[in-house]
Structures are given as C-alpha cells and as structure tokens.
Design a protein around this motif. Structure first.
Motif, mmCIF file in Angstrom:
data_model
loop_
_atom_site.group_PDB
_atom_site.id
_atom_site.type_symbol
_atom_site.label_atom_id
_atom_site.label_comp_id
_atom_site.label_asym_id
_atom_site.label_seq_id
_atom_site.Cartn_x
_atom_site.Cartn_y
_atom_site.Cartn_z
ATOM 1 N N ILE B 506 0.837 -1.202 0.000
ATOM 2 C CA ILE B 506 0.000 0.000 0.000
ATOM 3 C C ILE B 506 0.873 1.254 0.000
ATOM 4 C CG2 ILE B 506 -1.618 1.380 1.381
ATOM 5 C CD1 ILE B 506 -2.908 -1.295 2.230
ATOM 6 N N GLY B 507 1.870 1.227 0.889
ATOM 7 C CA GLY B 507 2.782 2.373 0.957
ATOM 8 C C GLY B 507 3.484 2.620 -0.360
ATOM 9 N N LEU B 508 3.895 1.537 -1.030
ATOM 10 C CA LEU B 508 4.571 1.695 -2.316
ATOM 11 C C LEU B 508 3.624 2.300 -3.343
ATOM 12 C CD1 LEU B 508 6.624 -1.619 -2.604
ATOM 13 C CD2 LEU B 508 7.510 0.702 -2.309
ATOM 14 N N PHE B 509 2.385 1.847 -3.331
ATOM 15 C CA PHE B 509 1.390 2.356 -4.286
ATOM 16 C C PHE B 509 1.185 3.846 -4.095
ATOM 17 C CE2 PHE B 509 -1.843 1.669 -7.349
ATOM 18 C CZ PHE B 509 -2.867 2.549 -7.045
ATOM 19 N N ILE B 510 1.000 4.229 -2.821
ATOM 20 C CA ILE B 510 0.800 5.650 -2.544
ATOM 21 C C ILE B 510 2.039 6.446 -2.946
ATOM 22 C CG2 ILE B 510 0.506 7.360 -0.699
ATOM 23 C CD1 ILE B 510 -1.230 5.256 0.748
ATOM 24 N N GLY B 511 3.171 5.893 -2.636
ATOM 25 C CA GLY B 511 4.427 6.573 -2.955
ATOM 26 C C GLY B 511 4.582 6.820 -4.441
ATOM 27 N N GLU B 512 4.287 5.773 -5.254
ATOM 28 C CA GLU B 512 4.419 5.955 -6.703
ATOM 29 C C GLU B 512 3.470 7.027 -7.192
ATOM 30 O OE1 GLU B 512 6.937 4.820 -7.798
ATOM 31 O OE2 GLU B 512 7.344 3.008 -6.653
ATOM 32 N N ARG B 513 2.282 7.037 -6.627
ATOM 33 C CA ARG B 513 1.295 8.045 -7.047
ATOM 34 C C ARG B 513 1.818 9.448 -6.806
ATOM 35 N NH1 ARG B 513 -4.630 8.689 -6.694
ATOM 36 N NH2 ARG B 513 -4.028 9.654 -8.628
ATOM 37 N N ILE B 514 2.358 9.653 -5.605
ATOM 38 C CA ILE B 514 2.878 10.977 -5.272
ATOM 39 C C ILE B 514 4.039 11.330 -6.198
ATOM 40 C CG2 ILE B 514 4.053 12.363 -3.543
ATOM 41 C CD1 ILE B 514 2.620 10.695 -1.405
ATOM 42 N N TRP B 515 4.933 10.383 -6.382
ATOM 43 C CA TRP B 515 6.144 10.650 -7.172
ATOM 44 C C TRP B 515 5.835 10.932 -8.628
ATOM 45 C CZ3 TRP B 515 7.931 10.695 -2.614
ATOM 46 C CH2 TRP B 515 9.301 10.905 -2.346
ATOM 47 N N VAL B 516 4.782 10.303 -9.142
ATOM 48 C CA VAL B 516 4.426 10.529 -10.538
ATOM 49 C C VAL B 516 3.624 11.820 -10.694
ATOM 50 C CG1 VAL B 516 2.939 9.676 -12.408
ATOM 51 C CG2 VAL B 516 4.546 8.138 -11.273
ATOM 52 N N ARG B 517 2.770 12.094 -9.714
ATOM 53 C CA ARG B 517 1.860 13.221 -9.890
ATOM 54 C C ARG B 517 2.468 14.574 -9.529
ATOM 55 N NH1 ARG B 517 -3.396 14.291 -10.779
ATOM 56 N NH2 ARG B 517 -4.193 16.158 -9.757
ATOM 57 N N ALA B 518 3.147 14.591 -8.386
ATOM 58 C CA ALA B 518 3.595 15.893 -7.864
ATOM 59 C C ALA B 518 4.421 16.723 -8.860
ATOM 60 C CB ALA B 518 4.347 15.709 -6.552
ATOM 61 N N PRO B 519 5.435 16.121 -9.493
ATOM 62 C CA PRO B 519 6.246 16.959 -10.392
ATOM 63 C C PRO B 519 5.451 17.515 -11.574
ATOM 64 C CG PRO B 519 7.351 14.888 -9.877
ATOM 65 C CD PRO B 519 5.957 14.748 -9.403
ATOM 66 N N GLN B 520 4.341 16.825 -11.923
ATOM 67 C CA GLN B 520 3.556 17.311 -13.057
ATOM 68 C C GLN B 520 2.711 18.526 -12.710
ATOM 69 O OE1 GLN B 520 1.862 14.168 -15.761
ATOM 70 N NE2 GLN B 520 2.370 12.882 -14.004
ATOM 71 N N LEU B 521 2.723 18.896 -11.436
ATOM 72 C CA LEU B 521 1.966 20.079 -11.041
ATOM 73 C C LEU B 521 2.789 21.348 -11.124
ATOM 74 C CD1 LEU B 521 0.054 18.609 -7.969
ATOM 75 C CD2 LEU B 521 -0.780 18.954 -10.285
ATOM 76 N N ILE B 522 4.068 21.213 -11.427
ATOM 77 C CA ILE B 522 4.906 22.404 -11.575
ATOM 78 C C ILE B 522 4.673 22.977 -12.972
ATOM 79 C CG2 ILE B 522 7.251 23.304 -11.555
ATOM 80 C CD1 ILE B 522 6.543 22.218 -8.886
ATOM 81 N N PRO B 523 4.292 24.236 -13.083
ATOM 82 C CA PRO B 523 4.020 24.798 -14.418
ATOM 83 C C PRO B 523 5.290 24.918 -15.245
ATOM 84 C CG PRO B 523 3.930 26.515 -12.760
ATOM 85 C CD PRO B 523 4.106 25.236 -12.019
ATOM 86 N N LEU B 524 5.148 24.634 -16.522
ATOM 87 C CA LEU B 524 6.308 24.671 -17.412
ATOM 88 C C LEU B 524 6.317 25.893 -18.321
ATOM 89 C CD1 LEU B 524 6.478 20.911 -18.447
ATOM 90 C CD2 LEU B 524 7.947 22.123 -16.837
ATOM 91 N N SER B 525 5.228 26.638 -18.329
ATOM 92 C CA SER B 525 5.205 27.786 -19.235
ATOM 93 C C SER B 525 4.461 28.936 -18.594
ATOM 94 C CB SER B 525 4.523 27.422 -20.548
ATOM 95 O OG SER B 525 3.160 27.192 -20.322
#
Lengths: 976, 525
Positions: B506-525
C-alpha cells in the motif's frame, strides 16, 4: 517525412504487414517558390488561380490541395484590412483566410479577428435563410421565408409610407457600415431623411472636437514618421484602425519615436508606452491644456503655422475681452505690450501674449491636481511634444472623448497641440482624415432630400455630430414620431447601447415600430425583437468598397463574394450572391438594389431612375456594373489595370485593393482652383479670398490656398460657431469638468466612477460572438479595481460584487489589479451576451441563457440560468468548450447621457461598488426604465436648443450625414 | 541550414493574431495551442507593466522530446526544425513530460501529440510560417541562423537575447529580444484558473469534454490558496511579485493513475522473481517458492503491460514501440526489457513444468539481469523527462531497485501462507524486509533533504513534505508503508508478516502516485 530511414526492424515489420507502411512511394514534392534557405510570405498572384500547397493537417503524408486564392476585405472592424481567401477547388469550401499583401493599409498582416473570420463562416448556428416572425414579437418563433416574399412585403410598406408622405417613418439604422457611400445613395433615391447610426455612442465626441477646429471630423496620424506620439486611445489593441495603426506606431517607435498614452487603465497600449499617464477620467483636457500652456510659454510653438493657419485675427479680440474679464496675467517676464495696433506683426505678438494669459491657469500643478499625473511628467511630455514640432502625431477616437461630459474637449485640446506644433498635415504629424480617404465616384447621385427628420437631429442638439440615435426609444416614448419601417443593420442596440431595456420596450411596441427588419450576419439580442431576420454575408460573402485613413497614403479595398468569383472564374454565371453563399445568405448591396426596384415598380416615385445601369440604358443596374463604374473612375486604377491587360473591375477582383496615393500631406497648401477665384475679392490684410460673404481660400506664401473646411478656411482656435450657438464659454479649447468629476461623486456614499468601454484585441463588439478561436481566448469581463480600493471594500479577486448605477445594478466578479488607477473601476465591453429560452441557440461560445422578467412596469430583472457550456454539433470543437463564465451585461444598466454640445453619449457611470447581497447571483441585472427616462430628461435640460443664427437648426458648414437641401436646415422654413 | 525564431518583445503587442493564425493554418482544436501569448503584470501603480510572451516549441538543437519518443514520432530535420509525424505517434505522452517548455499537447480526437512544427508544410515550399505572416508588428522573425545575412542572424548578432530554461541543456533555438525573467520563468508568476478575461472550468486536450483535470495551480506548495491578501502582504513587504494575468488553459496532469500503477505492478513483477531467485544463491529456496514468484511476476508483468497499453492514446499502435524502435528512448529500451523479461519468465515456467533443470540454470541469471533492468529502467525514463526536475535525481534508480525488492519480499510475506517456506527463510525474509525498509527510509531522507539543484525540484519536495501531498506522504507512505510494517516485523508478531507485506505494498502504491503526480503540477510555461 520522405527523408526518414526506417530501421531494420521497422522495415521488416512493414514488409510483413505487421504495421502500416509509412515508407511507400509518395508523390513528387512540390517545388519551392524561392531559393532554399529563403522564405517568402505569400504565393505569387500569378499562381492564385491554381495554387497547390500541402494540407497542414495531413502532416507527413504531405497531401496536396489545390486552391483558388481570392482577395477580399475583412468585415470585422472598420479597418477593412485585406484578406486572401483560400478556396479548395475540389470541395469549393473556404479553408482559411490569410492577409493580402496588396492591401496598402494592412500590408498582408491582420489582427486575431482576420484569420478567425473562418469561424464566423462555418458557425453551425449561423442564420442561413431569411426568417419571419411567427407569433408575438420577441416570442422567439420564426419561420423560413423566401427573399421574394421579404422584398415584396417590405417594398410595399415603404411604398405606402412614401405615398402617404410619412417619409420620416422609414429609417435605416446602421451599426457597422464597412463600406463607403453606398447607403446615402439608396436613402436619397427613396427621398427619406432616414439615416441613423451608432456614431453618438462611439466617436461623436472626438469627431466634434476635431470638426469644430478644421471641418474634418477625424484625424489621420502619420505615426510611422513621428518623433513623438500621444495616444488618448488604445490603438495597439483596439479602435479604428487598430491593425494598420498598430503597425505604424511601432514602426515609428523602432525609429526612435517616444510614445505617451493617456489611459486610466493599464491597457496593453499603455504598457508599451514610454509614458503612461494614468489620468483620472475626464481630466485629460486639463493635462493637454497644461501642456499647451507650457508650449506657448516656452515658445516651443510653430510660429509660421500659427501665423498662416490659425484664425488668430478673430481670436485676438475675444481673448483680450475674456482675459480682461478674468483679470488674467501672463506669467512670462516679457511684457512687451503694443499699444498701437497698426502693424499686423505686432498684433500676432499680442495674440501670443493673450493666448499665454488665457491658458495661464492651466499650470502643471493644476493638471496634476485634476488628473493625478505628476506635474514633472506633464512638463516633460509637453517639452518633448514641443521639440518634436512637425513630427508630432496624436490620436483621440473614443476613450475620454466618449466617456465624459464635455469629452469632445479632449479632441479639441489634443488637436490644439497639433496646431501649436504645426504638425497638421505634415510628415510625422496628424492630417485630417479626408485627405487619406478615397470617396468613390457614383454613377448617379440622387438629389438631396428636402426635409429634416427630427428623430435623428432634434432641435435640442443643433451641434450634435451625428444622429441622436441612442435617444430614439425616449423620443418614441415622448411621442415625437414613430417608425413604419425600421432596419437595424449590423446593429445591436439592445445589447451595445445604454439603457437596453428601453430599447426592448420600444421594439416590443408595434404601434411605435411597425416593421422591424434586422439585417445581420449572426443572431443578436436586437434581432430577437425583429419581424424579419435577414442573413447578410460576412467578409467573403458580399460586395463592398472600403477606404480608410490608415496612414499617409490613400487606398481602396474591395470586398467580394469569394465563391461567386470562383464560380465566375470556373465559367459559371450567377445573378445573385445568395446563389453561391451558404444557405441563402445574401448581401446588402444587391438587397437594396432589388428592394429599391420593387418599391417603385412603375417609376412614378422617381426611385427607379436611380437604379438604371450606366452601361445598358433602361436596364436595372447589376452589382458588377456598380463596382465597374467606381473602379473605372478611380484615379490611376484604369492605367494600372491596363498594364496587366485587365479591366479595372478585373484588376480589383484579382488584387482586392489599390493604392490611389502613396503619400498625401499638407493638402491645405494646395492652390485654390482658378475658376473659384474669378470675381472674388482679396483681403490682403487678413490673407483671405472672399466671395459673397464666404471665405474661399487663404493666402499663404503669396498664393491662394484651399485651406481647411471651416468658414474661415483656417484652423479655428476661436470657434465663432460654438459662440454663436449658445456656448461662448467654450469657444476656445477649454477643459470641461466631467459628469463624474470627483466634485460630482459623494465619497461618503462610496460613489466611484466606472469605465465600461475598454475593448479587447480579440473581439469586435457583438459580432465576434460566434468565433470560437476568439472566444476561447476572451470570454469574461470581471470588474477591474485597484488593490487599495479592494482593500477598503474588503473584496478579493473573484468575489461577487454589486455595481449599482443610477438606474439599476449588475452583479460581477472582482479583478483586483495594480494595472488600474485607484478610485476608478473598469469593466470590458463585448462580453455578457445572452439569449432567452425561447431564442434560437446561437453564439453558444459567448451567450449565457437568461430569464428576463418585467417584475413591475418598467422594472426589469435578468438572471443567468445557464452559463456557457459544451454541446454537440457538427463541429467537434463545440464539445471542447472549457469555460462556463460568459461574463456580465453591464451596458444595459446605464442611463443615456447625451452631451449637450456634441450629442455624444457619455459612457462613464457614477456607481457604487459593494459586496454582493445574499440573494444576488453572478450575472444578475436589474434596471428601472422609469428612472432612465427621468435621467434622459435631466440631461436634455442641459441643452441650449436651436434655432441658432438665422433660424437655422444647425450650422450650415458643419457636416451632416445624408445632408438634406439647404432649405431644410431652417426651422419652419424661416430662411432669412 | 538552421532555422530558429526570434520573438521581438520590443514590438510584440500581445494581440493573439499569431495564436489564431496558427489555429487556422492547422485547425488546432479548441482548448489547446501550438502557440499562445502569456500575459504577466508586474509592478505597483503607477509603475506597472504588462508583459506579453509568445510561448511555443523552441525547436531545440538537443530536443528532449526527440530523445524520449519511443517511435521517432518526433524528429530533428536537417534544417534544424523539430517536426513530428502523427502517423507514428502512439500517444504515450512521454514527450509532454520531456519538454521543459509545455510545447506539446494531445489532440482530443486523435490522441496523438502535436506542437508547433514551424509550419514545415509551408517551409518546404518556401513560405514563412503562418504566425510570421500575420503578426502586425513583424515581432516573430523566422530564418536561417547559419546565414549571417539573414534578418534573424543580424538580430541575434546585434541584440541582447534570452531563452527559456537554458540550464536544461536543450539548446533552444527560440530567442527573445527584451525577454523578462517574469515571463521566461514559469514559476515567477504561477498559473491560475481565472484570468483578466478568461477562465477555465474543465479540461482541454487529452481531457477535453471532461470536468476533470483541474488546472495545475501551484504556489510553493505551502500555501495553495489564491489568497490576494497573502499577495498583498507580500507586496507591501516590498516584493513586487509578478502576476500571471492571462494564459492558455492548463492541459492537466497527463501521466495519471495508469502510470503510477504500472510502476507499482512492475516493481512487484520484478521483485517477485528476483527475491527467490537471488535468494536461491544464498539459501535453500524451494522450487515451489520460485514457481510462486515466477507466476506472480508474470501475472503482474501482464498487468503492467495492460496498463501501459491502456495509457496509450493510441493503444491500437502499441506494437510500434517494439517495431518502430527509437533506441535512445528509455521507453523503447524498457519495452524490450519487459518483453525479454516476460519471455524469460515464460521460458522459466515452461522449463520448470517440463522439469528441464539444465535450461533453468541459464534462465535464472538472465532473469535476474532483466528483472533488475525491468525494475530500474523507469528511473532512466523519468530522467529523460527533462520537464520534471524532481525526476532527474540519481537516487531515483536506487529507489526503484529497493522498491522492487521490497515489493517482492512483501509478496512473499503475504504468500507465506501458500508457499510455506521453511522457518529459516521466513526469518531471513523478515530480516531482509526490515533492512530494506530502513534503507528505503534512508534513501528517502537523502532524496528529500539534500539540496536540489533547481527550485522546481525543491518545490516538489515542499509539496510532498509540507504541502498538498503531506498527509498522503507522512501517513500513507512513511507511517503505513514503512514504519508500521517495520515495527510489526521487528516485534515478530505471528501472523503480522502478511499484514506488513500488505502495508508495504500500500505504501509503495501511494508513494508511486505521489512521485508521478507531484512533479507534473509544476508549471512549465
């Protein structure tokens, strides 16, 4: 991607048909039209009949498409920029619009609205057929009818009105003309004083300010050659003539010109300026006069121009008497007073001294107190303007001229700076518009009408620059007249005008308006209340001739129905444009010809004779003949066409535009025609040539010159007209305190001024509501307010606020910004469109669905039921709408504010801004039309009505659209 | 020939003509743009300015999108233009992660990627791009930078120019004259949902027509609200923070739950085989255990494959990854690795069934190699995603290996009941799991506390540890996924091993979700 080399695995996989083969043989590449490494902008015209290019959407497949490229003119704003239409030769559909490099004004470039024209053509909600109302007016029920039925019905009614001498009941009311000179002919052929327009909610203020100086009512600045540019406008983003002007303003700046912009709001234009002067609205004239005062005091003025071209002779005694009355003193230490007035030379020096005294009160400190612009800035800008001398260009079109009581004084004072610097008509200066605008020749000019329609030019407003159009509902209410046949043409007063509910009331009353015909390319709020809705074409679907003062040259541009031209080139003859347009969309030109013909079947009304072909005697003129005549009589065009073995008409069909003059300057210096000077008397002392009591020419440098279009043929610093018509205190350029001057606002009740007129670079009034690419960029209009005001009111960005006007309120969201002057709020135009449940689904990129209820007589409530939303249609993009906020309709909550002199509606509103009440919803609108009628009366009381001198309704020399015969200018025929 | 762009901000008036001309030329769908204009306001009245910034593909000399695209759907032309071929695109959206400039979008109907391609269909016949033609101010200049006499070369020679994100090593070929940091740096003025004349209330591009995909609004992660009061206070404190007042709509988070899910299932697939097979070299691991591991591995590998294919915009083209390989892309390499691993697992299962021990001896080392590669390749793929600074971390690969081993052990802790290993192995597995948890926590600490090289990466850390993901992180990942199982394993409660295993997963699943999602919230333009 013919150069891609597949890997070994890929080629095997393709050979085994496991994956599609992307490396099969393709057609030969198209040859480039220039050397490799170079790029050009447009396909050459010799290839326009059969232009082959790759379809962008086909990507690496490099599908070839064959086009016929046909030029036309954009129909969005009045700039009339050139467009090239790409017609797919296979499908006969229009693929796209690009710029027309042969258009001298736009030079191949466009604003966002140009290429977006394709959206308007392909709008799935377009009106494709003539519609007639079924049931009650405004009920939303329509049936399709034929053009024949429409023409016969309307023609019959007009005929009856003419026969019964109810000529003032036939009215054509235009919003966007987009053409030159066409309708005047039609209306005068019918013999009606039936032209009404939108000018008095648009530019009448500035126009009066310019016209009272020089007889020409619009400026034509030569920005590209200027050293200093002053804009009281937002020409880098909106306004006549945005695209061509914006190009040249930046050209001037890149060549070293400095730009100053007076704007209360940080417009995009102000953002690019070297000097942003965020004036308190209505204080602009004070700043301008302070600058004038500095130029005079520091002797930066252009002495030669003032001497030769200003009516200082007439001004001097007036200045002296006014200065004596007000005990004004000159601030200069040079107190050379000439007691003897023998020499004319000395009198000019006196004039300068008196002028300096007259404007001595307009100190930089005074201007700073009124406007908030620092005195140091005002001084700096004034000196730069003075030093720019003849290369000072400037422009006021709307902006402060349209917002304020006495707004016309802004243009009056701005042009004063042009006069002082001698930059009138010079290279890098500001010319009168007419010098850069071509007037097409007419094959036939009907006589002027013999009477005067007081619904358009009422006696209370003798100096009104155009028709008092926005008072029409109130005039009808007062019983001043009624309308039997009323055309609204690309015109949406219910939405765009102030006091739209008064319009709804008037339009809903068929005793006041017998037949309402809406000529329009799209549905709009006014068309909901029409009896006929007649679809007229867009840029590529109609004939028009345009010519605008975009720069120092002069050009004409042809708007043509592109598919009809394509049909012609492919050998198919057509009679009417609706044969090749989508559905049965037609065009006005042909419609008016047909209608006029049917009004007068026997010719006994004297109308038919004006529609006879100049080439085929006795036959009805065709649209091609109409334009053929114009082009055959355009200077230089037949010669240019002959060089390519083309007729003038074919030349214009091919290129779409023609440069009549490359550069025109100082036409006031043109020699007066010999014939005119015969039997005239020469007044050498005053440098005039007179005949029969009228000045015909001005003597400058020893020769008689045509001068300007005023009675004195000079720039009228002192305006005898203004004095003679009841306003002596405003005869000189002066500062008029606005109706929303801080003295008029009750700070204890939190009254503040709202600027409701700012425009967006992507939209055009309400006509762009169906352009998807424009609306996805711009779709809401929150209320702009400065951080300090927001803090005081406890409001944050996004909060609901109630903005209360004198007659109602609207509920909007706040936009807190540093790009706004404190103590002023602003809300943009264009946005806040609506339709009711019974109305056709239209403009769904921009319209909210609303309910409108007359909760008590005269008390109207509008509420948004549904915002904008995605929907299914033949256009997949409609399901991709990602916004719901369609903004708020503000104009409808404004009462009319007719300026007593220019007749301009003063747009700025005294409002209170507060947090929304608990029952308020976003988009709510409330209006009390009884209050708006009372306010109309208040403003009416400010007027100083005709008759003027000699029993005239209006000065004879001031222009008037659709000018009647001179006799009609006299009230009750009391001609003296 | 080397084509590039100059955007001359001395002249750009922010009129959006280029936006619309491009739309018209390519019939770009509503909601997405190949070029657009961003508005930034800065200053305090009356010293305020609005900056206009044309945003689009920079036609990088070293384009990360070209590097990451598994099927050569994006490519460099000889004339320097970065073009694309939508016939090849499989819709994996890696390019949208690789591009640091937000240049790419997913076509809502085609589900393939698109961007400004310099109007190559026009350039090839000698015509300027559509935007260059329409611009009223001639503020967009195109041309051959290899020709010193071209207009663009002369401008580049004489004017001061700047580019977006030069530190990414992409060597962008779009140069701004009079560029301003407030415009060039996307986080100098963060995106919003409501602008001065527009608003966004639903998705665009990949998310067109859905209510989903709330726009990516980010602050520092500490304070997510669009609080004007905060801005006001900051302003009064003297920081004239620039503000984004108009922008194209946000395209949302394109690598969604499928991606984090497949990282998780892949970790299990790798670990489930690695653990018994590696363990077999040091302990007496039964064939039954290895068989269990191999089956778990192949099942989860299959799920991984299904998720990978499902996430594609064009699942009908999934074979392209193998059959149109672009070898520099770690997505291609990964696809071959997974395929190879799957083949080895299948072979192992078959050989085991047929009791061909001789073959098994050769298959097992191969399986270990491919299993490790399968576990770790995603870190290399994520690192190729130059748009996401946080993923460009050397520690990421270590994470992935540790996670794979933890996942594998967790599978056995749970599967203890079926597999019935001897007690010795159970104890060793418990010990190894605990050790790995500790190592995992240590690597996590190293990852999250070492000063990152860019502000964007640091912002993600703040988002995770203190911002919008902090609950998921501390509760889900650290506590539930690591500390509680560690405690359970150390205290050696009977029957708790399975629970530990479950919590770890469960912890790994949550961790992957955070790791994949969070950086995509940084605006690029």
């Amino acid at each position: 991607m013919s150069s891609h080399k597949p890997s070994f695995i890929e080629s095997i996989a393709e050979k085994l048909r496991l994956i599609p083969n992307l490396h099969g043989g393709t057609d030969a590449d198209l040859p480039p039209i220039v050397e490799p490494g170079e790029l050009t902008n447009y396909p050459p015209p010799d290839k326009w009949d059969d232009w082959v290019e790759y379809e962008a959407k086909s990507g690496q497949r490099r599908e070839k498409k064959s086009y016929m490229i046909v030029p036309t003119t954009c129909f969005n704003c009045e700039a009339g920029c050139g467009l090239l239409t790409y017609v797919d030769k296979e499908t006969l559909n229009i693929r796209k619009f690009e710029g027309n490099p042969y258009h001298p004004g736009s030079r191949g470039r466009n604003c966002a609205k140009g290429p977006a024209s394709i959206n308007q053509i392909n709008d799935t909600d377009r009106i494709l057929y003539p519609l007639k109302r079924k049931g009650k007016r405004g009920g939303g029920d329509w049936e399709q009818v034929t053009w024949d039925e429409v023409l016969d019905d309307i023609a019959a009614r007009i005929r009856v009105a003419l026969q019964e001498d109810r000529r003032n009941e036939v009215v054509y009311h235009v919003g966007r003309p987009g053409h030159e000179g066409f309708m005047d002919r039609i209306l005068q052929a019918w013999g009606v004083d039936g032209h009404n327009s939108h000018t008095n909610i648009c530019s009448a203020g500035a126009r009066f300010g310019y016209a009272i100086w020089q007889g020409y009512d619009r400026p034509s600045p030569d920005h590209a050659n200027a050293d200093f540019i002053l804009l009281i406008s937002a020409h880098l983003e909106a306004g006549h003539y945005f695209n061509p002007h914006a190009q040249r303003i930046l050209e001037g700046m890149m060549n070293g010109a400095k730009l100053a912009v007076m704007d209360t709001r940080l417009s995009n234009t102000a953002s690019m300026a070297d000097y942003w002067m965020p004036t308190y609205p209505g204080s602009e004239a004070a700043v301008l006069l302070a600058m004038a005062s500095i130029i005079i005091r520091e002797r930066l003025y252009n002495e030669n121009f003032l001497r030769d071209w200003v009516n200082w002779d007439d001004a001097l005694p007036e200045l002296q008497s006014q200065n004596r009355l007000r005990k004004r003193a000159a601030s200069s230490t040079e107190k050379t007073m000439h007691e003897s007035y023998e020499s004319h030379e000395d009198k000019f020096s006196d004039f300068i001294l008196e002028l300096e005294k007259y404007y001595s009160e307009y100190t930089p400190e005074f201007a700073e107190a009124e406007s908030g612009v620092p005195a140091a800035t005002i001084i700096d800008v004034a000196r730069r303007i003075g030093r720019a001398r003849t290369r000072f260009s400037c422009h006021n079109w709307r902006s402060a001229g349209s917002g304020n009581l006495g707004g016309w004084a802004v243009a009056r004072c701005l042009h004063f700076l042009s006069v002082l610097t001698g930059s009138v008509g010079t290279v890098g200066g500001t010319s009168p518009s007419a010098w850069n605008k071509f007037k097409p020749a007419s094959y036939n000019t009907p006589p002027a009408q013999k009477f005067w329609n007081e619904l358009h030019f009422p006696n209370e407003y003798p100096l009104a620059h155009y028709e008092m159009s926005f008072l029409l509902p109130h005039f009808l209410k007062e019983g001043r007249g009624k309308l039997a046949v009323y055309f609204t043409r690309v015109f949406n007063p219910v939405w765009t005008y102030p006091d739209g509910f008064s319009w709804i009331e008037a339009l809903s009353d068929d005793t006041k308006i017998g037949l309402h015909i809406a000529l329009t390319p799209t549905w709009n709020e006014t068309a909901y209340f029409a009896d006929y809705v007649l679809p007229m074409g867009m840029a590529s679907e109609r004939h028009d001739l345009t010519s605008y003062e975009t720069h120092s040259g002069m050009w004409i541009s042809y708007r043509q129905p592109v598919l009809r031209e394509v049909a012609r080139k492919m050998g198919r003859e057509t009679t009417f444009t609706y044969e090749t347009n989508p559905g049965e969309v037609w065009e006005e030109d042909e419609f008016w010809f047909e209608l006029s013909w049917r009004i007068d079947p026997d010719g006994d009304l004297g109308i038919r004779e004006h529609f006879i072909s100049p080439y085929r005697p006795g036959e009805k003129i065709t649209i091609n003949e109409y334009y053929q005549y114009i082009f055959e009589n355009t200077k230089g065009l037949p010669e240019a066409a002959a060089k390519e073995d083309l007729t003038p008409l074919d030349y214009m069909r091919k290129y779409g535009a023609f440069e009549v003059e490359r550069a025109v300057y100082e036409k006031h210096m043109d020699l007066a025609p010999e014939a005119q000077l015969a039997d005239a008397e020469i007044d050498a002392k005053h440098g005039k040539v007179n005949k029969n009591g009228k000045t015909l020419a001005v003597i400058v440098d020893g020769k008689a010159r045509v001068g300007f279009n005023t009675p004195s043929r000079r720039q009228e610093l002192f305006s005898p007209t203004t004095a003679d018509w009841g306003w002596p205190e405003q005869a000189f350029p002066t500062y008029v305190k606005s109706h929303i001057h801080p003295e008029q606002l009750d700070a204890s009740r939190n009254e503040i001024v709202l600027i409701p007129t700012f425009r967006l670079p992507t939209l055009i009034h309400t006509r762009s509501g169906n352009a998807k690419w424009l609306n996805e960029i711009s779709n809401r209009n929150p209320l702009w307010m400065h951080t300090s005001d927001a803090e005081q009111w406890g409001i944050k960005t996004g909060d609901l606020v109630r903005i209360s006007t004198e007659i109602g309120y609207f509920i909007n969201r706040a936009w807190v910004t540093e790009g706004m002057r404190p103590r002023v709020v602003a809300c943009s135009h264009h946005i806040g469109r609506w339709r009711r449940e019974q109305d056709a689904r239209n403009n769904r990129w921009s319209t909210n669905q609303v309910t409108i209820d007359e909760v008590e007589p005269g008390k109207w409530k509008m509420r948004v039921v549904e915002g904008i939303g995605a929907y299914k249609s033949d256009d997949p993009d409609t399901s991709r709408i990602f916004w719901t906020d369609g903004g708020v309709h503000q104009n409808i909550t404004f009462p009319v504010h007719p300026d007593p002199i220019s007749g301009m509606h003063c747009w700025h509103q005294k409002v209170t801004v507060e947090k929304a009440h608990p029952d308020d919803a976003y988009g709510d609108v409330f209006v009390d039309t009884e209050k708006s009628f009372a306010i109309y009366k208040e403003w009416l009381a400010l007027t100083r009505p005709a008759p003027g001198p000699n029993g005239l309704r209006r000065p004879l020399w001031l222009g008037r659209p659709l000018r009647p015969v001179e006799e009609a200018f006299y009230i009750n025929d009391e001609k003296k | 020939m080397n084509f590039g762009f100059v955007i001359d901000n001395r002249k750009c008036i922010g009129c959006h003509a280029c936006t619309v001309a491009c739309k018209a030329e390519h019939e770009v769908p509503v909601g997405v743009n190949r070029t657009w204009v961003k508005y930034i306001e800065k200053g305090t009245f009356p010293d305020t300015r609005r900056l206009f910034s044309v945003m689009r593909c920079n036609h990088c000399a070293d384009a990360p999108c070209v590097e990451i695209c598994p099927v050569t759907a994006l490519f460099n032309r000889k004339d320097g233009i970065v073009d694309f071929d939508d016939r090849r695109c499989i819709g994996c959206k890696s390019c949208t992660q690789a591009c640091p400039y937000d240049a790419l979008y997913m076509h809502p109907a085609e589900e393939t990627a698109a961007k400004c391609n310099y109007c190559t269909h026009r350039v090839d016949i000698g015509l300027e791009p559509a935007c260059v033609n329409v611009c009223p101010e001639h503020a967009i200049v195109s041309g051959d930078m290899d020709n010193p006499n071209s207009e663009i070369s002369r401008l580049l020679a004489r004017e001061t120019v700047s580019v977006r994100k030069p530190e990414k090593g992409t060597r962008p070929k779009l140069f701004y004259i009079d560029g301003d940091r407030a415009s060039l740096d996307p986080t100098a003025a963060n995106p919003d949902t409501d602008y001065m004349w527009s608003s966004q209330s639903s998705g665009v591009g990949h998310f067109a027509g859905t209510a989903g995909s709330r726009p990516a609004t980010t602050q520092s992660g500490v304070n997510d609200s669009r609080d004007d009061r905060t801005n006001l206070l900051r302003r009064m404190a003297g920081s004239n923070s620039p503000r984004r007042v108009y922008d194209a709509p946000s395209k949302g988070v394109l690598w969604g739950w499928e991606v984090s899910a497949y990282v998780w299932t892949k970790a299990i697939a790798a670990g489930a085989f690695l653990v018994p097979v590696i363990g077999g070299y040091f302990m007496d691991v039964s064939f039954r255990m290895k068989q269990f591991g191999a089956w778990m591995a192949i099942i989860f590998l299959a799920i991984t494959g299904i998720l990978l294919i499902k996430d594609l915009g064009r699942p009908d083209r999934f074979l392209f990854v193998l059959l149109r390989p672009q070898w520099r892309s770690w997505l291609t390499r990964g696809a071959y690795i997974i395929t190879g691993y799957g083949a080895v697992l299948t072979a192992w299962i078959v050989a085991n069934y047929l009791a061909r021990d001789g073959i098994l001896i050769y298959l097992e080392p191969l399986g270990i190699l491919l299993g490790l590669l399968a576990a770790v390749y995603t870190a290399f793929l994520f690192a190729q995603a130059k748009g996401r600074d946080f993923w460009q971390s050397p520690v990421l690969g270590l994470h992935m290996i540790i996670h794979a081993l933890m996942a594998g052990l967790a599978v056995f802790l749970i599967g203890d009941l079926w597999v019935k290993p001897n007690l010795g192995i159970t104890i060793v597995f418990a010990f190894l799991t605990s050790a790995l948890i500790v190592i995992n926590l240590i690597t996590l600490i190293i990852e999250l506390t070492t000063t990152h090289s860019t502000e964007d990466a640091h912002t993600v850390v703040t988002m995770i540890t203190r911002g919008r993901f902090s609950y998921q992180f501390w509760l889900g990942m650290v506590l539930v996924g690591n500390l509680v199982p560690l405690l359970l394993l150390i205290t050696g409660q009977s029957g708790s091993a399975a629970i530990s295993g479950l919590l770890i997963l469960i912890g790994l699943f949550i961790g992957e979700r955070i790791w994949v999602r969070a950086p995509q919230l940084i605006p690029l333009s």
